[in-house]
Design an enzyme around this catalytic site. Structure first.
Site, PDB file in Angstrom:
ATOM      1  N   HIS A 191       0.864  -1.194   0.000  1.00 32.90           N
ATOM      2  CA  HIS A 191       0.000   0.000   0.000  1.00 32.90           C
ATOM      3  C   HIS A 191       0.896   1.239   0.000  1.00 32.90           C
ATOM      4  O   HIS A 191       1.720   1.380  -0.906  1.00 32.90           O
ATOM      5  CB  HIS A 191      -0.931  -0.095   1.227  1.00 32.90           C
ATOM      6  CG  HIS A 191      -2.035   0.912   1.288  1.00 32.90           C
ATOM      7  ND1 HIS A 191      -2.447   1.693   0.242  1.00 32.90           N
ATOM      8  CD2 HIS A 191      -2.849   1.247   2.320  1.00 32.90           C
ATOM      9  CE1 HIS A 191      -3.453   2.457   0.633  1.00 32.90           C
ATOM     10  NE2 HIS A 191      -3.718   2.221   1.885  1.00 32.90           N
TER      11      HIS A 191
ATOM     12  N   HIS B 189      -2.411  -2.728  -9.612  1.00 37.51           N
ATOM     13  CA  HIS B 189      -3.428  -2.107  -8.749  1.00 37.51           C
ATOM     14  C   HIS B 189      -4.628  -3.036  -8.672  1.00 37.51           C
ATOM     15  O   HIS B 189      -4.971  -3.698  -9.654  1.00 37.51           O
ATOM     16  CB  HIS B 189      -3.870  -0.743  -9.299  1.00 37.51           C
ATOM     17  CG  HIS B 189      -4.530   0.108  -8.271  1.00 37.51           C
ATOM     18  ND1 HIS B 189      -5.862  -0.014  -7.947  1.00 37.51           N
ATOM     19  CD2 HIS B 189      -4.029   1.068  -7.477  1.00 37.51           C
ATOM     20  CE1 HIS B 189      -6.148   0.849  -6.985  1.00 37.51           C
ATOM     21  NE2 HIS B 189      -5.064   1.524  -6.679  1.00 37.51           N
TER      22      HIS B 189
ATOM     23  N   ASP C 198       2.229   5.325  -6.862  1.00 34.85           N
ATOM     24  CA  ASP C 198       3.505   5.360  -6.134  1.00 34.85           C
ATOM     25  C   ASP C 198       4.720   5.402  -7.044  1.00 34.85           C
ATOM     26  O   ASP C 198       5.805   5.757  -6.595  1.00 34.85           O
ATOM     27  CB  ASP C 198       3.597   4.137  -5.214  1.00 34.85           C
ATOM     28  CG  ASP C 198       2.595   4.252  -4.073  1.00 34.85           C
ATOM     29  OD1 ASP C 198       1.756   3.335  -3.924  1.00 34.85           O
ATOM     30  OD2 ASP C 198       2.624   5.278  -3.379  1.00 34.85           O
TER      31      ASP C 198
HETATM   32  C1  SDX Z   1      -1.574   2.015  -3.357  1.00 33.98           C
HETATM   33  O1  SDX Z   1      -6.191   0.349  -3.225  1.00 33.98           O
HETATM   34  C2  SDX Z   1      -5.791   1.549  -3.479  1.00 33.98           C
HETATM   35  O2  SDX Z   1      -6.501   2.379  -3.975  1.00 33.98           O
HETATM   36  C3  SDX Z   1      -4.363   1.850  -3.067  1.00 33.98           C
HETATM   37  C4  SDX Z   1      -3.802   3.169  -3.553  1.00 33.98           C
HETATM   38  C5  SDX Z   1      -4.478   4.348  -2.869  1.00 33.98           C
HETATM   39  O3  SDX Z   1      -4.493   5.441  -3.462  1.00 33.98           O
HETATM   40  O4  SDX Z   1      -4.881   4.182  -1.691  1.00 33.98           O
HETATM   41  O5  SDX Z   1      -3.963   3.275  -4.970  1.00 33.98           O
HETATM   42  C6  SDX Z   1      -2.314   3.300  -3.206  1.00 33.98           C
HETATM   43  O6  SDX Z   1      -1.449   1.290  -2.408  1.00 33.98           O
HETATM   44  C7  SDX Z   1      -1.057   1.649  -4.715  1.00 33.98           C
HETATM   45  C8  SDX Z   1      -0.388   0.241  -4.719  1.00 33.98           C
HETATM   46  C9  SDX Z   1       1.028   0.364  -4.177  1.00 33.98           C
HETATM   47  N1  SDX Z   1       1.637  -0.998  -4.055  1.00 33.98           N
HETATM   48  C10 SDX Z   1       2.592  -1.407  -4.900  1.00 33.98           C
HETATM   49  O7  SDX Z   1       3.021  -0.749  -5.848  1.00 33.98           O
HETATM   50  C11 SDX Z   1       3.141  -2.785  -4.559  1.00 33.98           C
HETATM   51  C12 SDX Z   1       3.301  -3.625  -5.831  1.00 33.98           C
HETATM   52  N2  SDX Z   1       1.976  -3.963  -6.320  1.00 33.98           N
HETATM   53  C13 SDX Z   1       1.446  -5.276  -6.093  1.00 33.98           C
HETATM   54  O8  SDX Z   1       1.828  -5.843  -4.867  1.00 33.98           O
HETATM   55  C14 SDX Z   1      -0.043  -5.380  -6.448  1.00 33.98           C
HETATM   56  O9  SDX Z   1      -0.180  -4.915  -7.718  1.00 33.98           O
HETATM   57  C15 SDX Z   1      -1.071  -4.726  -5.554  1.00 33.98           C
HETATM   58  C16 SDX Z   1      -0.889  -5.077  -4.115  1.00 33.98           C
HETATM   59  C17 SDX Z   1      -1.039  -3.254  -5.708  1.00 33.98           C
HETATM   60  C18 SDX Z   1      -2.436  -5.233  -6.035  1.00 33.98           C
HETATM   61  O10 SDX Z   1      -2.482  -6.519  -5.656  1.00 33.98           O
HETATM   62  P1  SDX Z   1      -3.586  -7.586  -6.136  1.00 33.98           P
HETATM   63  O11 SDX Z   1      -4.779  -6.937  -6.697  1.00 33.98           O
HETATM   64  O12 SDX Z   1      -3.759  -8.545  -5.012  1.00 33.98           O
HETATM   65  O13 SDX Z   1      -2.853  -8.278  -7.345  1.00 33.98           O
HETATM   66  P2  SDX Z   1      -1.911  -9.558  -7.248  1.00 33.98           P
HETATM   67  O14 SDX Z   1      -0.741  -9.293  -6.334  1.00 33.98           O
HETATM   68  O15 SDX Z   1      -2.736 -10.771  -6.972  1.00 33.98           O
HETATM   69  O16 SDX Z   1      -1.318  -9.641  -8.735  1.00 33.98           O
HETATM   70  C19 SDX Z   1      -2.104 -10.231  -9.789  1.00 33.98           C
HETATM   71  C20 SDX Z   1      -1.099 -10.610 -10.865  1.00 33.98           C
HETATM   72  C21 SDX Z   1       0.051 -11.364 -10.236  1.00 33.98           C
HETATM   73  O17 SDX Z   1      -0.115 -12.699 -10.654  1.00 33.98           O
HETATM   74  P3  SDX Z   1       0.653 -13.894  -9.814  1.00 33.98           P
HETATM   75  O18 SDX Z   1       2.127 -13.653 -10.048  1.00 33.98           O
HETATM   76  O19 SDX Z   1       0.268 -13.736  -8.349  1.00 33.98           O
HETATM   77  O20 SDX Z   1       0.155 -15.154 -10.437  1.00 33.98           O
HETATM   78  O21 SDX Z   1      -0.565  -9.413 -11.453  1.00 33.98           O
HETATM   79  C22 SDX Z   1       0.872  -9.456 -11.415  1.00 33.98           C
HETATM   80  C23 SDX Z   1       1.301 -10.767 -10.830  1.00 33.98           C
HETATM   81  O22 SDX Z   1       1.765 -11.585 -11.910  1.00 33.98           O
HETATM   82  N3  SDX Z   1       1.342  -8.323 -10.616  1.00 33.98           N
HETATM   83  C24 SDX Z   1       2.617  -7.931 -10.555  1.00 33.98           C
HETATM   84  C25 SDX Z   1       2.609  -6.775  -9.761  1.00 33.98           C
HETATM   85  N4  SDX Z   1       1.366  -6.516  -9.360  1.00 33.98           N
HETATM   86  C26 SDX Z   1       0.595  -7.484  -9.892  1.00 33.98           C
HETATM   87  N5  SDX Z   1       3.741  -8.448 -11.076  1.00 33.98           N
HETATM   88  C27 SDX Z   1       4.893  -7.781 -10.818  1.00 33.98           C
HETATM   89  N6  SDX Z   1       4.957  -6.647 -10.079  1.00 33.98           N
HETATM   90  C28 SDX Z   1       3.849  -6.117  -9.531  1.00 33.98           C
HETATM   91  N7  SDX Z   1       3.926  -4.989  -8.815  1.00 33.98           N
END
Ligand code: SDX
Length: 392
Positions: free
Chosen positions: A238, A278, A329
């Protein structure tokens, strides 16, 4: 002797998707996140003009009142915030022994919790008394005004410096930068930072906002709700991502190493490139679009394009390999880095801005409250007989 696992009872009802993905958990009038088209609106206004033409003070007023302020309303609101910007000196005394062993987000969480002890109105808000909303408005003003002073002061305590008081002749954005550096920012830097604060102010039921609402829904007070939210925002999935994006850029070091770095991260099981992906946006996060433009502008002005050029390389590689997009971010890191802010203050800055959204949601929850308490789908042991200790 451990008993063989017993079959669990039939599932009580269909369990929600993991992480409540896609579940709508309630109503709000504060912001609308259009994940399909990549748009974000605060009380119906697109974020782009709010960020680029408005001020953060206008944005806070909008989120709390549902309408943009006219000139007189904005002047009065700005004066209210300025009047409440001083943090009780006892709070710095509470924090000083904790500075060495705590992150800035830990210190902020502690400080907000401790501040309730110095707010003589908060006790009244723990019962459903008449006029609670007016009291909570005053508390919200105090918290929004002081969160900026706190984040800047905590940063300075971590540097072994003394906190600086806000000035009454600077805007909220300029005051923050002044309280961090001790110098008044240039007009352009103030403008960019003000826009970044607006872009981070609210975002539907993101994890930290939902955490604040769950806490507020028990009729816990505002300080408890914002303390919950700060603890939630700190997580790397997050708000903790923006600092990690900057650390990633520092680790990559050179623009021509960016692609190999991304390949290495993505080659690891569950590898995540910070600042990408996201839960709601399935196209580019509209805030990233504005922040990318701001980062490029800053780069052109400073002449130092390293972080920006590296970011673009990383963005293109992640898009090519995973088809996912930068979130808020990713480019906020380049913007704050170009403003020469320390990466350790990036997530606390997110909290300064998002406090306005958290408070808007807490006030909204209290205005029409019902306890937030979902069901759990039990998948553990079925009923079984107790076994005396001697027989285990
Ligand atoms: C914020 O919710 C909000 O609105 C939050 C926010 C706000 O304004 O409040 O927008 C602010 O928190 C933005 C997010 C900041 N976090 C990050 O940048 C951390 C990296 N991102 C990931 O951890 C992820 O994308 C999340 C946590 C943001 C979203 O997670 P989800 O919806 O649970 O997605 P997931 O982790 O299950 O990913 C789905 C697929 C994955 O497949 P698998 O590998 O698990 O089989 O998408 C791919 C991944 O392949 N993927 C990524 C990725 N994010 C998703 N692959 C590489 N790098 C990433 N960052």
């Amino acid at each position: 002797m451990t008993q063989a696992p017993t079959t669990p009872p039939a599932a009580s009802d269909s369990s929600a998707p993991k992480g409540l993905e896609g579940i709508t958990a309630g109503d709000t009038t504060k912001s609308r996140v259009d994940g399909v088209n990549g748009k974000l609106f605060y009380c119906g206004y697109p974020i782009e003009p709010l960020a680029e033409e408005g001020s953060f003070e206008e944005c806070v007023y909008l989120l709390w009142n549902g309408e943009l302020p006219n000139a007189a309303q904005l002047e009065s609101f700005t004066a209210d915030l300025r009047r409440e910007s001083t943090v009780p000196s006892e709070i710095w005394d509470v924090l000083r022994p904790l500075v060495k062993g705590s992150t800035q987000m830990d210190l902020l969480r502690t400080a907000v919790s401790a501040m309730s002890a110095f707010d003589d109105e908060v006790a009244d808000t723990r019962e459903a008394i008449d006029g609670r909303d007016e009291i909570e408005r005053r508390i919200a003003n105090r918290l929004q005004a002081r969160i900026s002073t706190l984040v800047a002061g905590i940063y300075r305590l971590k540097q072994g410096q003394k906190p600086i008081a806000a000035r009454d002749d600077l805007t909220y954005a300029a005051n923050f930068l002044y309280m961090v550096t001790g110098e008044e920012p240039g007009e352009y830097e103030e403008r960019i930072f003000d826009a970044a604060l607006t872009l981070h102010a609210d975002h539907g039921f993101n994890a930290s906002t939902f955490s604040a609402r769950v806490t507020a829904a028990t009729e816990a007070d505002i300080y408890g709700a914002i303390t919950s939210a700060i603890g939630t925002l700190a997580g790397r999935l997050h708000g903790g991502a923006n600092m990690r994006v900057m650390r990633m850029l520092e680790k990559v070091g050179e623009v021509d190493k960016a692609e190999a770095f991304v390949d290495d991260v993505l080659s690891q099981p569950k590898g995540r490139v910070m600042g990408f992906g996201h839960r709601v946006y399935k196209v580019e996060d509209p805030r990233a679009t504005v922040l990318r433009r701001m980062a490029k502008e800053l780069t052109d002005r400073t002449g130092n394009s390293k972080w920006f050029d590296m970011s673009v390389k990383i963005e293109n590689r992640v898009k090519d390999k995973k088809g996912i997009f930068p979130n808020v971010d990713f480019y906020s890191a380049s913007v704050y880095g170009s403003l020469e802010l320390d990466p350790e203050i990036f997530t606390p800055i997110f909290a300064v801005s998002r406090t306005s959204g958290w408070l808007a949601h807490v006030l909204e929850q209290h205005a029409d409250n019902r306890l937030i308490r979902p069901r759990a789908n039990y998948v553990g042991h079925g009923e079984r007989d107790y076994v005396a200790k001697a027989d285990r």
